[in-house]
Enzyme design. Structure first.
Site, short mmCIF file in Angstrom:
data_model
loop_
_atom_site.label_atom_id
_atom_site.label_comp_id
_atom_site.label_asym_id
_atom_site.label_seq_id
_atom_site.Cartn_x
_atom_site.Cartn_y
_atom_site.Cartn_z
N ASP A 228 0.83 -1.21 0.00
CA ASP A 228 0.00 0.00 0.00
C ASP A 228 0.86 1.26 0.00
O ASP A 228 2.08 1.21 0.29
CB ASP A 228 -0.90 -0.03 1.25
CG ASP A 228 -2.22 0.67 1.06
OD1 ASP A 228 -2.34 1.46 0.11
OD2 ASP A 228 -3.13 0.45 1.89
N ASP B 221 -10.92 2.08 -3.32
CA ASP B 221 -11.51 1.66 -2.05
C ASP B 221 -13.03 1.63 -2.16
O ASP B 221 -13.71 1.20 -1.23
CB ASP B 221 -11.09 2.63 -0.94
CG ASP B 221 -9.68 2.36 -0.47
OD1 ASP B 221 -9.14 1.28 -0.79
OD2 ASP B 221 -9.11 3.23 0.21
C1 DGJ Z 1 -5.96 1.78 1.76
C2 DGJ Z 1 -6.32 0.58 0.94
O1 DGJ Z 1 -6.83 1.00 -0.31
C3 DGJ Z 1 -7.31 -0.27 1.72
O2 DGJ Z 1 -7.71 -1.37 0.94
C4 DGJ Z 1 -6.69 -0.71 3.02
O3 DGJ Z 1 -5.63 -1.59 2.76
C5 DGJ Z 1 -6.22 0.50 3.80
N1 DGJ Z 1 -5.39 1.36 3.01
C6 DGJ Z 1 -5.48 0.08 5.03
O4 DGJ Z 1 -4.94 1.14 5.68
#
Ligand code: DGJ
Length: 716
Positions: free
Chosen positions: A458, A527
């Site tokens: 991430d 997300d």
């Molecule tokens: C952002 C990501 O897009 C999510 O899927 C998740 O992993 C969060 N970060 C966790 O902090």
């Protein structure tokens, strides 16, 4: 007399060297890009379009200068601008030589250009992927002046067009609304689509575009190029229409705040600009890119992918060992391959119980995971599933031990307040010590826990108020060196762990480019997992990235949407779950189990087949797409009814990509338990010709909003 003869011979020799006998032709199955050298020895783009008979290329001459320079007579945006050691800002590039080398399907042509006054050399490199109809273009800049020179512009290439009208399609957005298609006609002047965000570079703008010539293109008609840049950082695509309606396209690294000081003998190589030409619309262009990506650009592009259950939406930071082991049962029940543990598993002095602390301290949190990751890997193994884990190695929370120990490892202005985003800062990856640290996070995790089968990488913030303690007076190298350093770390990881699947994530789709996908097997597009929103988001990405790279998870997001709708949407890309399985009704669980089975049966067609977009969600209140395998013996059709209203009437849909002579059994699959197909054509056999010319009614009867159907087509 003797001297003048020598001079004459010398001149003739130079002319012969600086003028190739024939045009330089970069050729793919259906397209060609042709360069000629003018009497002034400059190189011109004389043609870009569908392939011609070889004899026709010989007749070409003139055109637009291939790689426009600055500081002389060019009055438009330059591809390259160099400020020499003596302060002189001019450059004239003339042909020196060229080479072409072929390895099977791939031919690389290098055109070497030189300035006759300053010792600057530029190599334009074009790699043609014949069968895929894709060309990649880059430039390498070098000089042998006495002192460093300053590069202020360094495009990957420049392409020229001369059409009546130009239509640009871009994919704009932001968090939870990524890759939204926007179409416009280009008018005179300059239009840039670009990023200045550094780490989370594609947060507002996917680095992809279509440029349609003369008329807007459709899925099946129109002349266009599709382009994208292999660069995980600031990018820029400049479109300049001049007073004569000629268009220059300049793709490359965004030179914003990035003057590059190049030492004598040092090489500056731009990232590849990847493009395909199509005179059969966007669909063909997109399929070309998918073929190329799977064969050459994505890590294990033709390999399998793991279906998974992720705990992020189900638990956020609130979990412990027992809760996770319980969740493994959910993964097992669904029948997916793997459980993926997300954010929140680390940090002790500063436990990661929310996004305010712990980032940078990559030790298992002793309260949540007293027996460590190894125990989780074993427990998952006992249940017959694999185990994957989340990392965000490039970042740090001020509330962390890392921040206390290594204040000099952080990008921030020394004399101003820190600018936090999601309560975190970016590490200074240009510093080799930080590169070792980041590599070490992955390496020690995998060394201690060889059973870890997958990583989600991430990156939750862009760069702002940025200053590198390591680069000191070379701050204008930061954006570029950050990306190079990111690749250096990934090179080391891949040298040791060549095939470990890793998902590229950046707070949603903040990193979606082919520079990174060389190291990653898939990416997290958004997300936002609301089914309706995902129809649009996945549609946008699907033009440039194949389905096996687009992670699509079923979550509880999506007001008023059935589990079936959300599942059917996720099944058209790389399926996963991020949901509380224990809260499903028995019917929902049964449905999900059957969906996973269906997906596994169809995934070959979805991941490696050809994608045909039949109805755009931007044009109708529904969206229809299909995948067809190579042999044209199997296809799968996805039909999504969006926010339909009572009076929405949908006409028959003509399918594409089938064999007209083959018979196909059309069958609705993935039905919710206790329901039957209402399609009167269900389970009937049709020829490919019928399906492609007459078509089928996919939503007979009253069309209900947010409903969906999946149909399989099996050749008989
Ligand atoms: C952002 C990501 O897009 C999510 O899927 C998740 O992993 C969060 N970060 C966790 O902090």
């Amino acid at each position: 007399m003797k001297y003048s003869l020598l001079l004459l011979l010398n001149l003739l020799f130079l002319t012969a060297l600086s003028q190739p006998a024939s045009p330089i032709v970069i050729q793919t199955k259906n397209a060609s890009l042709v360069f000629t050298v003018g009497k002034n020895h400059r190189v011109y783009q004389s043609y870009l379009g569908s392939q011609l008979a070889n004899t026709e290329y010989e007749k070409l001459s003139g055109g637009q200068e291939a790689y426009l320079t600055a500081g002389m007579e060019n009055l438009f945006e330059p591809a390259i601008r160099v400020v020499h050691a003596d302060g002189n800002p001019s450059l004239e590039l003339t042909y020196a030589s060229h080479t072409a080398s072929q390895q099977g399907n791939v031919t690389t042509t290098r055109i070497i250009l030189k300035d006759s006054v300053y010792q600057v050399e530029v190599v334009l490199q074009y790699t043609a992927y014949f069968n895929e109809d894709v060309i990649t273009a880059s430039a390498t800049i070098q000089h042998h002046e006495k002192k460093p020179v300053r590069l202020t512009h360094y495009a990957s290439t420049m392409l020229h067009f001369n059409a009546d009208k130009y239509w640009l399609t871009q994919f704009h957005g932001e968090w939870a609304r990524e890759a939204q298609q926007v179409d416009e006609q280009l008018t005179n002047g300059v239009k840039n689509i670009e990023s200045k965000l550094g780490t989370r570079a594609d947060f507002y703008q996917t680095p992809t575009f279509f440029l349609s010539l003369n008329n807007p293109s459709t899925e099946t008609s129109g002349e266009l190029i599709a382009g994208t840049l292999a660069w995980t950082g600031n990018f820029q695509f400049t479109f300049e229409v001049d007073q004569r309606n000629q268009l220059r396209v300049r793709p490359g690294i965004n030179p914003y705040a990035s003057d590059y000081t190049l030492k004598p003998g040092e090489l500056f190589t731009t990232p590849d600009f990847i493009f395909t030409y199509s005179n059969q619309g966007k669909g063909q262009a997109s399929r070309n890119l998918h073929h190329w990506a799977r064969n050459y650009a994505v890590l294990d592009g033709n390999g399998p992918r793991l279906t998974l259950l992720n705990n992020w939406e189900a638990t956020y930071f609130n979990f412990n060992e027992d809760k996770l082991v319980e969740l493994f049962d959910g993964a097992k029940q669904l029948g997916v391959d793997m459980f993926l543990l997300d954010d929140g598993w680390f940090g002790n002095a500063f436990p990661r119980n929310d996004d305010k602390a712990g980032l940078g301290d990559w030790q298992e949190n002793k309260t949540k995971l007293p027996n460590g990751i190894g125990h989780l890997v074993n427990e998952a193994g006992k249940k017959g599933i694999k185990f994957g884990i989340w990392l965000e190695p490039e970042m740090v929370n001020p509330k962390s031990e890392l921040y206390q120990k290594h204040p000099d490892w952080i990008l921030r202005l020394p004399n101003r307040a820190e600018n936090l985003s999601r309560n975190q800062l970016v590490l200074d990856l240009t510093n080799p010590a930080v590169q070792n640290f980041v590599f070490g996070i992955v390496d020690s995790l995998l060394t201690k826990n060889p059973g870890v089968a997958y990583i989600k990488w991430d990156c939750n913030r862009p760069m702002s108020n940025t200053y590198s303690p390591y680069l000191k007076e070379n701050q204008s190298h930061l954006f570029i060196e950050y990306t190079h350093s990111f690749y250096k770390v990934l090179d080391r990881i891949r040298a040791k762990y060549p095939h470990l699947p890793i998902m590229l994530c950046s707070g949603g789709g903040g990193r979606t480019d082919y520079g990174a996908l060389k190291y990653f097997t898939e990416f997290w597009p958004s997300d936002n997992t609301d089914g309706l929103e995902r129809v649009f988001i996945q549609w946008g990405y699907s033009y440039f990235f194949p389905a096996n790279t687009i992670a699509a998870h079923i979550t509880s997001m999506g007001k008023g949407q059935s589990l079936k709708f959300r599942t059917d949407v996720a099944m058209s890309a790389k399926l996963g779950y991020d949901i509380r399985v224990n809260e499903m009704t028995p019917q929902e669980l049964q449905f999900s189990q059957e969906s996973v089975k269906n997906y596994k049966q169809l995934s070959d067609v979805i991941w490696y087949g050809d994608l045909y977009r039949l109805i755009s969600p931007y044009e109708e209140n529904r969206s229809v797409l299909m995948y067809v395998n190579d042999q044209k013996s199997k296809a799968v059709l996805f039909n999504y009814n969006l926010t339909t209203r009572r009076k929405d009437l949908f006409t028959k849909v003509q399918l594409q990509g089938l064999d007209p002579k083959k018979n196909y059994r059309f069958r609705e699959i993935n039905l919710f338990p206790g329901t039957k197909s209402t399609n009167p054509d269900n389970d009937k056999v049709f020829t490919g010709e019928y399906l492609m010319t007459i078509g089928l009614n996919l939503t007979p009867g009253r069309v209900l909003p947010l409903t969906s159907n999946i149909y399989s087509l099996n050749g008989e």
